[in-house]
Motif scaffolding. Structure first.
Motif, short mmCIF file in Angstrom:
data_model
loop_
_atom_site.label_atom_id
_atom_site.label_comp_id
_atom_site.label_asym_id
_atom_site.label_seq_id
_atom_site.Cartn_x
_atom_site.Cartn_y
_atom_site.Cartn_z
N ASN A 184 -6.64 -5.71 1.66
CA ASN A 184 -5.32 -5.50 1.06
C ASN A 184 -4.63 -6.81 0.69
OD1 ASN A 184 -5.00 -2.56 1.13
ND2 ASN A 184 -5.16 -2.82 3.34
N ARG B 55 6.31 -4.61 -6.33
CA ARG B 55 5.99 -3.25 -5.90
C ARG B 55 6.25 -2.20 -6.98
NH1 ARG B 55 10.57 -0.38 -4.52
NH2 ARG B 55 12.49 -1.60 -4.35
N GLN C 233 3.42 -3.93 -10.80
CA GLN C 233 2.10 -4.56 -10.70
C GLN C 233 1.41 -4.08 -9.42
OE1 GLN C 233 2.08 -8.85 -11.99
NE2 GLN C 233 4.30 -8.57 -12.04
N ILE C 234 0.71 -2.99 -9.51
CA ILE C 234 0.08 -2.37 -8.35
C ILE C 234 -1.40 -2.74 -8.31
CG2 ILE C 234 -0.31 -0.22 -7.09
CD1 ILE C 234 2.66 -1.02 -7.57
N ALA D 191 -2.98 0.08 -2.10
CA ALA D 191 -2.31 0.11 -3.41
C ALA D 191 -0.86 -0.34 -3.28
CB ALA D 191 -2.39 1.51 -4.02
N ASN D 192 -0.65 -1.42 -2.54
CA ASN D 192 0.70 -1.93 -2.31
C ASN D 192 0.86 -3.26 -3.04
OD1 ASN D 192 3.10 -3.08 -1.12
ND2 ASN D 192 2.86 -1.67 0.59
N GLY D 193 1.81 -3.32 -3.93
CA GLY D 193 2.02 -4.51 -4.73
C GLY D 193 2.74 -5.63 -4.03
N GLN D 194 3.13 -5.42 -2.78
CA GLN D 194 3.78 -6.47 -2.02
C GLN D 194 2.72 -7.33 -1.31
OE1 GLN D 194 7.79 -5.01 -0.26
NE2 GLN D 194 6.43 -3.25 -0.13
N GLN E 294 7.99 -8.71 -0.31
CA GLN E 294 7.85 -9.33 -1.61
C GLN E 294 9.02 -10.27 -1.87
OE1 GLN E 294 7.92 -6.09 -4.48
NE2 GLN E 294 10.12 -6.21 -4.69
#
Length: 492
Positions: free
Chosen positions: A141, A385, A388-389, A395-398, A411
């Motif tokens: 991740n 978040r 931009q995933i 599937a966490n954009g942070q 983030q």
């Protein structure tokens, strides 16, 4: 450091004490009365290179008490119950400036602006216990590490034990299994108590969660536990400059930079801006004096081979142009003012500081990242978040990192800055002679240039809420500075 709160010109993205736990906001109404007994806080300046004697006499003659003397930068930290203390001291001979560092909030009964702290999202994929040697169970991740090649860099060089990074922040969880091996307790300190160093371990523990998250991005160990940092073998010092409510006032930052200068820190990460003014303006004599004291502390650090790195903030502001600030002071009633060329966000706009903006997993500007030509030096993964995933299990954009008691997502440019710090630490490991502008130049050689978006406008929601104009064309300098840092190239 209400820099840990989104929506209030946060320079940080973290805000929970442990993974899965949100941080309760500490009631702030008691702050003013608790401090009032000792008076308000002030910074008093001696002329550069001059003696503190006249400034010391002026403090005492005007019903002030000396909290700390810093002759190495020509600054006295003082307290007084007199609202006109700074004005009286400024009128004394041999004094170059004096100003309230906290907007006289302790004397006026002002209450810090209330705002909810955004909790860190807990990591839910995979166990955090030890796995096979070299495998980090949550690394799948860590899209952020792959974005700058840190995962591959770790297989070549994880950094030198001779490099010491200062984490100027809310403290660090000293018992975290991913941080304990790299935490140098002998150089750790709490500076949040009126700018007076406290070295006992309990004093510099992390009550907010932000500092632990930042520390993990730089130097979480590659040990088969949890996550790995950009430079997982370098040492770091916890230099606590944020109080329990999350504020970083000038005296705390001054103490932090002076401490870094005098305790062998090579790179000092500051994922914050200094309260209570989001911009410190020379037209106000109080702000001018406090800002100059901060700049002197940073200059002292750079003179002793410290390379300061700082985040730009998360208000979608172009710092290269005038900004309408409706949020300062954040420890009282804000007033609306338009900044001019004399106003600076600190520490990022002080001389010698490496400024960092933020991108998400698609290498595009994080929707709230501050920017500005000549202010941004580099960009790095800070998360996004909304737009931009990444194709990761969560599937966490942070950005995933350590927090007290576990691991969590957050983030902001506060998360981007430690990525740059980690890359500089790898470069320093490769060539110990590098610091300051030479270290920055080495990072620039390896950085990936990211051009401005088509038409020069970034409008990720198409509704204008996060709209920003990028100056620099193909260079992308207005959003990304010299480019996206590259950890892999740093170790080759």
């Amino acid at each position: 450091m209400r820099k840990f709160r989104p929506g209030v010109r946060v320079l940080a993205g973290a805000g929970a004490v442990a993974a899965g736990l949100s941080l309760a906001v500490v009631p702030t109404a008691t702050i003013a009365t608790a401090e009032a007994a000792g008076g308000a806080h002030f910074a008093v300046l001696a002329p550069k290179g001059g003696s503190l004697a006249a400034a010391e006499s002026a403090v005492l003659a005007n019903e002030g008490t000396i909290v700390r003397k810093l002759p190495q930068i020509g600054v006295i930290l003082a307290k007084s119950a007199r609202p006109d203390f700074a004005a009286k001291v400024r009128g004394s001979g041999g004094v170059a400036g004096a100003g309230a560092t906290r907007n006289l909030a302790e004397l006026t009964g002002a209450v810090p602006t209330a705002s909810r702290l955004e909790p860190i999202t807990p990591a839910v994929t995979g166990p955090s216990d030890r796995t096979a040697a070299g495998a980090e169970p949550l690394s799948a991740n860590q899209w952020n590490m792959k974005l700058i090649g840190a995962d591959q860099a770790n297989e070549i060089n994880q950094g030198s034990r001779d490099v010491l990074v200062g984490i100027l922040d809310s403290g660090v969880d000293s018992g975290h299994p991913d941080l304990a091996a790299n935490l140098d307790k002998s150089t750790s300190v709490n500076c949040a108590a009126d700018g007076v160093p406290q070295t006992d371990e309990a004093a510099w523990q992390d009550q907010v969660g932000h500092g632990t998250h930042v520390a993990g991005i730089v130097a979480a160990a590659k040990n088969g536990v949890g996550v790995a940092g950009v430079a997982p073998n370098v040492r770091f010092a916890a230099i606590k400059v944020g109080d329990a409510e999350g504020y970083i006032y000038p005296e705390s930052a001054i103490c932090g930079y002076v401490w870094a200068a005098e305790h062998g820190v090579d790179i000092a990460n500051g994922s914050f801006s200094i309260d209570p003014w989001y911009f410190w303006c020379a037209s106000d004599p109080d702000q001018a004096a406090a800002a100059e004291a901060v700049r002197r502390s940073i200059a002292y650090a750079t003179s002793r081979s410290v390379t300061p790195v700082s985040s730009l903030g998360n208000s979608n502001w172009d710092l290269a142009h005038d900004v309408v600030d409706t949020l300062s002071p954040n420890n009282g009633t804000p007033v609306t003012r338009t900044t001019d060329g004399s106003c600076q966000m600190l520490p990022v706009e002080a001389g010698g500081v490496v400024g960092v903006s933020s991108v998400g997993a698609a290498k595009s500007r994080y929707y709230n990242s501050n920017h500005g030509t000549g202010v941004v030096d580099f960009t790095a993964p800070g998360g996004d978040r909304l737009f931009q995933i990444p194709a990761t299990p969560d599937a966490n954009g942070q950005v995933l990192s350590t927090v007290p008691g576990g691991y969590g997502y957050s983030q902001g440019t506060s998360m981007a800055s430690p990525h740059v710090t980690g890359v500089l630490a790898l470069l320093k490991s490769r060539d110990p002679s590098l610091f300051g502008s030479a270290l920055e130049a080495a990072a620039a050689t390896d950085a990936e240039v990211l051009p401005c978006p088509a038409g020069g406008v970034h409008d990720p929601d198409g509704q204008g809420k996060y709209r920003a104009v990028c100056e620099g064309g193909a260079t992308g300098a207005g959003f990304y500075g010299k480019g996206l840092v590259n950890a892999l190239e740093a170790v080759r």
